[in-house]
Design an enzyme around this catalytic site. Structure first.
Site, PDB file in Angstrom:
ATOM      1  CG  HIS A   1      -1.747  -1.193   1.401  1.00 46.02           C
ATOM      2  ND1 HIS A   1      -2.166  -1.665   2.617  1.00 46.02           N
ATOM      3  CD2 HIS A   1      -2.239  -2.068   0.466  1.00 46.02           C
ATOM      4  CE1 HIS A   1      -2.876  -2.762   2.460  1.00 46.02           C
ATOM      5  NE2 HIS A   1      -2.929  -3.030   1.166  1.00 46.02           N
TER       6      HIS A   1
ATOM      7  CG  HIS B   1      -6.905 -12.197   3.872  1.00 41.08           C
ATOM      8  ND1 HIS B   1      -6.440 -12.704   2.680  1.00 41.08           N
ATOM      9  CD2 HIS B   1      -6.536 -10.887   3.896  1.00 41.08           C
ATOM     10  CE1 HIS B   1      -5.804 -11.744   2.018  1.00 41.08           C
ATOM     11  NE2 HIS B   1      -5.855 -10.631   2.729  1.00 41.08           N
TER      12      HIS B   1
END
Length: 424
Positions: free
Chosen positions: A108, A174
């Site tokens: 990110h 997830h």
């Protein structure tokens, strides 16, 4: 009319579904789970009872320096609660220890100063040594050999040069690692770009075991566990969150043993039975996970688990930060069609994986079977349409679009928080 308030950005959105179309609402037990303790006491209790490890105070008492890995702005880890408790316990037995807080950004962008204030609080930001991991900066990394998959293991140098490495995080379902938390603080959290790409290759993402709620024989998980052990991650504090992002449980101790106990708990409260609906409405649980399209793919995978073939997925997510990744957006936008991209993707070797390829692969898998409509009044519609999805400003608009596709008698199921759900 069935009416609901569902999470949207930092608030809620009211939606109405006609009774004659409504097939049911699916929600995890976490929404109603009552731990019977305050958030602080839950964390303190976990730290008093580590799993497979000495207590944190024992680990830090003879150390000169240490690193605490923490999550970035895209994760709802309540660091305003957890970090002060960790820091107080550490300094109660070793007041002179030098502490660095390393933000696990993975692939990110860097966390901004404003986001740090929002996440950690001004006191910690102004008084602690906080560093953002940079996956693309080779000078800040050290090589620890090869992963079981064969990829090179590059880890943040700061974490490798410290005497004690610990991590805080949270555990939730997830969509390809099985569960978040634990070993993910290392890979992808503080790993190099080359390492992340090898671990997230198309071969692994397509594995039947690289799915929500599965860690056994999951090739992505196995790489992550190996990386965490090679990095000598000595202790974790992982929390589990309820519907309001409040702490409902916590697990501390050994990176694998404590994490596995946390995963067992999350599985018991997150499994929901799908019902094969024409239209499935889902969310990403609100802010921070609904702030971009990249993250919103997670909520879509829950809907994928109970949408009929050629069904419509209505994804309610603010996407206030846009697409969430230039490579993710460009790869998707430049594809002639999802099918064209998937055909090319499966020919890409592990070493040639490109940034965000994994996210495009999962989104493409969904789009090959379902039409996706994203509901948001905070994102440029052109971005969404360029990525082969439809846009609606309101839920009513999206539902009308879905009825035109599936017919006025189509059945509609609502998943209130796709991220916290394991559809079976």
């Amino acid at each position: 009319m069935a009416s609901f308030k569902i999470p949207y950005y930092k608030g809620t959105m009211k939606i109405d579904i006609p009774d004659e179309n409504f097939a049911g609402v699916l929600k995890s037990k976490s929404e109603d789970y009552n731990p019977g303790l305050s958030e602080e006491k839950i964390v303190e209790r976990a730290l008093d009872n580590p799993i497979g490890s000495l207590k944190l105070e024992e680990l830090v008492k003879d150390k000169d320096n240490m690193v605490i890995i923490t999550s970035d702005h895209t994760r709802p880890v309540p660091s305003k609660i957890t970090l002060p408790i960790l820091l107080k316990r550490i300094r109660s037995v070793n007041p002179k220890i030098a502490i660095k807080i390393l933000i696990a950004t993975g692939f990110h962008r860097a966390t901004t100063h404003e986001e740090m204030i929002d996440k950690f609080g001004a006191d910690i930001v102004n008084n602690e040594n906080i560093i953002c991991h940079r996956a693309e900066d080779k000078e800040s990394l050290v090589n620890l050999g090869l992963l079981p998959s064969g990829g090179k293991l590059w880890i943040n140098k700061i974490a490798m040069e410290t005497q004690l490495l610990i991590a805080e995080g949270f555990i939730e379902p997830h969509f390809f690692a099985g569960f978040s938390g634990g070993r993910k603080s290392i890979l992808p959290g503080i790993s190099g770009a080359e390492t992340i790409k090898a671990n997230h290759c198309s071969e692994f993402i397509s594995s039947k075991n690289a799915r929500t709620g599965i860690i056994k024989n999951n090739p992505i998980h196995e790489d992550m566990i190996y990386a965490a052990k090679k990095a000598k991650l000595a202790f974790i504090l992982n929390v589990v969150l309820g519907k309001d992002k409040n702490i409902i449980n916590a697990f501390t101790g050994h990176v694998q043993l404590a994490h596995e106990e946390g995963c067992k708990f999350v599985k018991t409260i997150s499994e929901i039975k799908g019902n094969n609906s024409d239209i499935v409405v889902t969310t990403n649980g609100g802010y921070p996970l609904d702030q971009n399209i990249y993250q919103a793919v997670k909520g879509m995978t829950a809907a994928e688990g109970c949408a009929s073939e050629n069904g419509v997925i209505i994804m309610i997510a603010s996407c206030s930060d846009g697409h969430g990744g230039e490579s993710f957006y460009n790869t998707m936008a430049n594809a002639k069609s999802p099918r064209d991209f998937m055909n090319k993707l499966m020919r890409v070797s592990r070493k040639d994986t490109v940034p965000d390829q994994w996210e495009v692969q999962i989104l493409t898998r969904i789009l090959l079977k379902h039409q996706v409509i994203i509901v948001t009044d905070m994102c440029n519609p052109k971005i969404i349409k360029n990525m082969h999805m439809e846009h609606a400003y309101t839920f009513d608009e999206a539902l009308n679009m879905a009825f035109k596709i599936k017919g006025e008698h189509a059945k509609v199921t609502l998943i209130k928080d796709g991220v916290s759900s394991i559809v079976v």
